[in-house]
Design a protein around this motif. Structure first.
Motif: not given
Length: 121
Positions: A55-63
């Protein structure tokens, strides 16, 4: 943080997801019970860390890539990963469920990968 940091974080989380879920599915398929699993807590911790990293990695990538306006393909991908986050207990329920997960989880992982790579919509 840089894009590559989030990407590595996301990938490590994915690896840990498959490690923990595959381990529990195989344990259950071979007749193991939740109460007899001496690694139950360690697997649950691994799964929890995996959830956090994905979740941290995925939302960081999305941002990093999209800011606050997300493309439509990202929503089913998020849904798939929430399924991964919630399925640990189901793998213990029965041999039949564990066998189904042994097939379904890699298929869901493939779909999530294809969504991220091809960005179809």
């Amino acid at each position: 943080m840089p894009y590559t940091f989030y990407k590595v974080l996301h990938l490590v989380g994915i690896f840990l997801f498959f490690l923990s879920l595959g381990g529990i599915a195989l344990f259950t398929i071979n007749g193991g019970k939740k109460t007899t699993n001496t690694w139950r807590a360690k697997v649950a911790i691994t799964h929890g860390i995996a959830t956090l990293l994905v979740l941290i990695g995925g939302f960081g990538l999305a941002a990093k890539l999209y800011g606050t306006t997300w493309p439509m393909w990202l929503y089913p991908k998020i849904l798939i990963w929430f399924v991964f986050a919630g399925v640990l207990g189901a793998a213990y329920r029965s041999k039949a469920i564990a066998q189904s997960l042994w097939i379904a989880l890699p298929v869901l992982g493939l779909i999530a990968s294809l969504l991220a790579i091809y960005k179809p919509f």
